[in-house]
Design a protein around this motif. Structure first.
Motif, short mmCIF file in Angstrom:
data_model
loop_
_atom_site.label_atom_id
_atom_site.label_comp_id
_atom_site.label_asym_id
_atom_site.label_seq_id
_atom_site.Cartn_x
_atom_site.Cartn_y
_atom_site.Cartn_z
N ALA A 195 -6.28 18.70 -18.90
CA ALA A 195 -6.60 17.41 -18.28
C ALA A 195 -6.66 16.31 -19.34
O ALA A 195 -6.09 15.23 -19.17
N VAL B 46 0.84 -1.19 0.00
CA VAL B 46 0.00 0.00 0.00
C VAL B 46 0.88 1.24 0.00
O VAL B 46 1.78 1.38 0.80
N THR B 47 0.63 2.12 -0.95
CA THR B 47 1.43 3.34 -1.03
C THR B 47 0.67 4.50 -0.39
O THR B 47 -0.54 4.46 -0.31
N GLN B 48 1.40 5.43 0.05
CA GLN B 48 0.78 6.56 0.73
C GLN B 48 0.26 7.58 -0.27
O GLN B 48 0.68 7.63 -1.42
N LEU B 49 -0.70 8.34 0.18
CA LEU B 49 -1.24 9.40 -0.66
C LEU B 49 -0.13 10.38 -1.00
O LEU B 49 0.72 10.67 -0.18
N ARG B 50 -0.18 10.84 -2.24
CA ARG B 50 0.87 11.76 -2.67
C ARG B 50 0.82 13.07 -1.90
O ARG B 50 -0.12 13.35 -1.17
N SER B 51 1.83 13.83 -2.13
CA SER B 51 1.90 15.13 -1.47
C SER B 51 0.62 15.91 -1.72
O SER B 51 0.08 15.92 -2.82
N ALA B 52 0.16 16.56 -0.68
CA ALA B 52 -1.08 17.31 -0.80
C ALA B 52 -0.88 18.59 -1.60
O ALA B 52 -1.82 19.25 -1.97
N VAL B 53 0.37 18.92 -1.88
CA VAL B 53 0.65 20.20 -2.51
C VAL B 53 0.32 20.18 -4.00
O VAL B 53 -0.29 21.09 -4.53
N LEU C 108 -11.35 18.74 -13.21
CA LEU C 108 -10.97 19.70 -14.25
C LEU C 108 -11.99 19.69 -15.40
O LEU C 108 -12.27 20.72 -15.99
N GLN D 73 -9.03 14.46 -1.47
CA GLN D 73 -8.40 13.83 -0.30
C GLN D 73 -9.45 13.37 0.70
O GLN D 73 -9.36 12.28 1.26
N LEU E 72 -1.12 18.51 -7.77
CA LEU E 72 -2.14 17.66 -8.37
C LEU E 72 -1.44 16.46 -8.98
O LEU E 72 -0.26 16.48 -9.27
N SER E 73 -2.21 15.40 -9.20
CA SER E 73 -1.59 14.15 -9.65
C SER E 73 -1.49 14.04 -11.17
O SER E 73 -0.54 13.49 -11.68
N LEU E 74 -2.48 14.55 -11.86
CA LEU E 74 -2.58 14.27 -13.29
C LEU E 74 -1.79 15.24 -14.15
O LEU E 74 -0.95 14.84 -14.95
N THR E 75 -2.05 16.50 -13.98
CA THR E 75 -1.41 17.50 -14.85
C THR E 75 0.01 17.76 -14.37
O THR E 75 0.25 17.90 -13.18
N SER F 84 -4.83 5.28 -3.73
CA SER F 84 -4.98 6.45 -4.61
C SER F 84 -3.90 6.51 -5.68
O SER F 84 -4.10 7.15 -6.70
N GLU G 163 -5.52 10.61 -9.83
CA GLU G 163 -5.54 11.26 -11.16
C GLU G 163 -6.95 11.33 -11.71
O GLU G 163 -7.35 12.31 -12.33
N ARG H 118 -2.51 27.14 -15.58
CA ARG H 118 -3.97 27.09 -15.43
C ARG H 118 -4.50 25.75 -15.91
O ARG H 118 -4.78 25.58 -17.10
N PRO H 119 -4.65 24.78 -15.02
CA PRO H 119 -5.23 23.50 -15.45
C PRO H 119 -6.67 23.70 -15.94
O PRO H 119 -7.39 24.53 -15.39
N GLY I 42 -5.22 4.55 0.58
CA GLY I 42 -4.04 3.72 0.32
C GLY I 42 -3.94 3.27 -1.12
O GLY I 42 -2.88 2.83 -1.57
N GLU J 46 -8.83 14.14 -10.16
CA GLU J 46 -8.38 15.43 -10.70
C GLU J 46 -8.95 15.65 -12.09
O GLU J 46 -9.43 16.74 -12.43
N PHE J 47 -8.91 14.59 -12.87
CA PHE J 47 -9.46 14.65 -14.24
C PHE J 47 -10.94 15.04 -14.18
O PHE J 47 -11.39 15.94 -14.90
#
Lengths: 522, 274
Positions: free
Chosen positions: A298, A272-279, B123, B137, A281-284, B149, B116, A292-293, B147, B119-120
């Motif tokens: 997207a 199980v991996t941890q949630l990415r940094s909250a700072v 947007l 979140q 976004l994951s996709l863009t 995500s 992702e 400007r996303p 876990g 987010e998609f």
């Protein structure tokens, strides 16, 4: 139990041919007839070689048997749907059959197939050599039986192992990538067949023959050759190698079935991996994120991720088109860097631009569910291809310029390449909204899709010819730089208009596209 | 059918103006055929705001087709639907801004990771990145997908995919949430979490419409139920009205007709003779 599986095999064969009634029976008969004719033809060639050219015929026989064997092994990998599904462990797992019962039954059933007949007749050709005695003929026929069983066992073992692997998403991805590599290998092989033939002629036949003769299919061939030469001891050794190989393959096959029953076929559990940094976004990606996303960025990011490893089919398509573009571009390099650039981008973009929704599968319905804006989505998806192709084109141009010292042509070639990309993207977007194909579920009208791609190719080619003519007619008066920039401007404008037109067309009736991409539009 | 937009409005929990004088979903004379008999045959519905509304019916009754008509995923042959005051046809995209839809087998971009995908989704709906981040979140945490995500959706189980579908449908805080068989493939813990989420959503001004074969769930959650059979409304009303003292399961069977086994049929199942 074996007979039940034989009957099941025959029934599946008939069903696999499709149709019903007379057409089905006719198809069934034609399959056997083709195998019979082809097998006899190849076998006859082997017999002629054995009679008239025994020296050079030996290597030819070993190569031939090796090729047939490789064909059997790679078919379940290249075309997983082509093999009869009864050999898939999942289908037989629900019945009270032990692995050895399954292997025995499926082996006997597998021998009753046109492909097995072809393999047998090909290998048995040497029995018809005019110089052969009765003993030799019988030995060759026996070897042919062993060869057929060897091919079948290898193919079924591969299929049994794949049957487990393709149950996991990663396994399926791996199969797609292996398929791509094999396809690429076959392409490169055909590209270099002339050189290879010449090289092979220079190689000592003895060394190639010796190496091949110890491989399982080669050992069968060598056993036949040794028998024909009266070297019975060597023939027995080679045949023993082949028989042991058959035994090992059968064990592997049974292991594949047992492994499936034990549940060892799935993908390993990931930690199980941890949630990415909250700072972030994951996709863009970051630069877009900081700016400007939007729906456009997207869609572009989604398409880029699919091309870059996330979807193996999308990656395979992009990688193959780039490799193909590299070959075509290199072939055109004799006409200069500009021609190479145009040819490279033509192939690299035009091959996948006309099917922008090919890898979305159910994702297209998601777009429909959200009521998302179609124009930016289409534009974003259309831009993803050039983001990959343009840097590769630039790299190709630099390498070619360095090799041929054409640095003065690089900028011009780059601008021409950009012009081709712009128009190809526009045409591709338009074709994408005309007849898309779902390349994950293999739905959509292939014929119309092919027509669409052909139209795109013809139009793009015509526009390139028109640009070339303009160049020839006006180049002397206006100046090359100005004319090239004009071409780029017109191409970008045309591409933009075409993408917008495609977006509007899509927004007018996205349901039509959804119906084409889904099996059941309800 | 276009409603009067000048009617009184009250703010919802997100501070948006919500019209309280109109139904959340209205359907009038919905008809759909696929070349054969009518799959949906003149359905009229009025789903009150802030309600839990169940759609029940036997297999092949036309529930999913009706849901697709209501959510603007399928164009009706005749009739129309109104979602939160917006006519679905000819404005399906505008209507979709007011609703979230979770199909039986959620349709998602399965090669994106859960994070992702959200987010998609955000947007595409024109949401601000900061809002997307915050809501994603929270949704991932509440739906026990935190876990997972960073894993691609193709690797999710069906239950996880359903939860992800729900997260994507709720991200933009729609006024109407439509779900097709939402509780299938969910374990008891996640079922309870989802029920609590939906109750909270309803109390915040949302309307939940869902189809289900599981009458216990419908009976426990819904204020009103419609029973569809052969594309037509067979019965509609509060759960109490329809049940009339029986269990909803029994009322449903009585309504659409049960099938009883005859004495002696499948008798061989009770022996071990083989």
């Amino acid at each position: 139990m074996a007979l039940v599986l034989v009957r099941l095999k025959l029934a599946l064969q008939r069903r696999a041919l499709g149709g019903s009634g007379i057409a089905q029976r006719l198809g069934f008969a034609v399959g056997w007839l083709i195998a019979l004719v082809l097998g006899f033809s190849v076998g006859a060639v082997v017999a002629v070689f054995s009679t008239l050219l025994p020296a050079s015929g030996d290597l030819a026989l070993l190569i031939l048997l090796s090729l047939v064997f490789v064909g059997w092994v790679v078919t379940p990998i290249l075309m997983p749907g082509s093999a009869d599904q009864m050999a898939d462990p999942e289908r037989l797992a629900q019945y009270p059959l032990t692995p050895s019962q399954q292997v025995t039954g499926l082996l006997l059933a597998g021998l009753l197939a046109p492909t097995a007949l072809f393999a047998f007749l090909t290998a048995a050709g040497g029995a018809f050599a005019s110089s052969a005695t009765v003993g030799i003929r019988l030995t060759v026929v026996g070897c042919a039986v062993v060869f057929t069983v060897l091919c079948l066992a290898a193919s079924r073992a591969t299929q049994a192992l794949l049957g487990g692997i393709v149950d996991s998403r990663r396994g399926r991805d791996l199969v797609v990538l292996v398929t791509g590599v094999i396809s690429l290998g076959i392409y490169l092989l055909t590209q270099n067949v002339h050189n290879m033939t010449e090289s092979l002629a220079g190689v000592q036949n003895e060394s190639a023959e010796s190496a091949l003769s110890w491989t399982p299919p080669g050992a069968v061939g060598q056993a036949m050759i040794s028998a024909q030469n009266g070297q019975w001891g060597d023939a027995a050794v080679r045949l023993a190698v082949a028989v042991v190989s058959v035994g090992l393959l059968l064990l592997l096959w049974a292991w594949g079935i047992r492994r499936f029953a034990n549940g060892g076929h799935g993908a390993p559990r990931r930690s199980v991996t941890q949630l990415r940094s909250a700072v972030s976004l994951s996709l863009t990606p970051f630069p877009v994120n900081a700016a400007r996303p939007s729906a456009l960025t997207a869609a572009m990011s989604q398409q880029l991720r699919y091309y870059l490893f996330r979807s193996p089919r999308a990656f395979q398509s992009m990688a193959l088109s780039l490799v193909l573009a590299g070959f075509v571009g290199h072939d055109m390099s004799i006409y200069g860097l500009v021609a190479e650039s145009a040819a490279f981008t033509f192939v690299a973009i035009a091959l996948h631009a006309p099917n922008l929704f090919a890898y979305d599968d159910k994702g297209f319905t998601y777009l429909l569910v959200t009521g998302a804006p179609w124009r930016p989505i289409l534009a974003g998806k259309a831009l993803a291809g050039p983001i990959i192709v343009i840097p590769v084109m630039l790299a190709v141009l630099f390498v070619e310029a360095a090799l041929t010292d054409q640095w003065s042509q690089v900028l011009l070639a780059f601008v021409v390449g950009l012009s081709v990309v712009a128009v190809a993207v526009g045409l591709g977007a338009l074709v994408s909204t005309w007849e898309p194909q779902n390349r994950i579920e293999r739905t959509g009208g292939r014929r119309r899709a092919l027509i669409g791609v052909t139209i795109e190719f013809v139009l793009l080619f015509a526009l390139m010819i028109a640009a070339l003519l303009a160049w020839v007619l006006l180049g002397g008066r206006v100046g090359a730089t100005l004319l090239t920039l004009c071409c780029l401007f017109i191409a970008v404008l045309l591409g933009w208009v075409l993408v917008r037109a495609a977006g509007s067309r899509l927004a007018r009736d996205p349901f039509k596209i959804e119906a084409l991409l889904r099996r059941d539009p309800r | 059918m276009t409603p009067d937009r000048s009617a009184a409005a009250a703010p919802d929990v997100a501070g948006r103006a919500v019209r309280t004088d109109i139904d959340a979903v209205e359907a009038t004379g919905l008809v759909k055929t696929f070349g054969g008999p009518r799959v949906v045959d003149g359905v009229d519905l009025a789903i009150p705001r802030e309600s839990f509304y169940g759609i029940a019916g036997p297999n092949g009754a036309g529930k999913t087709t009706m849901i697709r008509l209501l959510t603007g995923l399928l164009r009706p042959d005749t009739g129309n639907a109104v979602i939160d005051g917006v006519q679905v046809w000819p404005n399906p995209d505008e209507a979709k801004q007011h609703l979230g839809y979770v199909p039986d087998n959620p349709v998602l971009f399965d090669r994106l990771t859960g994070a992702e995908m959200l987010e998609f989704a955000g947007l595409l709906r024109g949401m601000e990145p900061a809002v997307i981040r915050h809501r994603s979140q929270e949704l991932l945490r509440i739906l026990d997908l935190e876990g997972a995500s960073d894993r691609v959706i193709a690797d999710y189980s069906l239950g996880m995919t359903k939860r992800m579908g729900l997260a994507a449908a709720l991200l933009h805080s729609p006024r109407v949430l439509v779900m097709d068989e939402p509780f299938g493939s969910l374990d008891p813990v996640n079922t309870q979490v989802m029920e609590e989420m939906l109750q909270r959503y309803r109390h915040g001004g949302g309307t939940v419409v869902f189809s289900s074969h599981v009458m216990d769930v419908v009976e426990r959650l819904c204020d009103r139920v419609v029973v569809i059979e052969q594309g037509r409304v067979r019965a509609e009303g509060t759960v109490a009205d329809l049940a009339q003292g029986r269990s909803l399961q029994q009322a449903f069977v009585d309504l659409v007709g049960g099938r009883d086994l005859q004495e002696g049929e499948l008798g061989w199942l009770s022996s071990s003779s083989g």
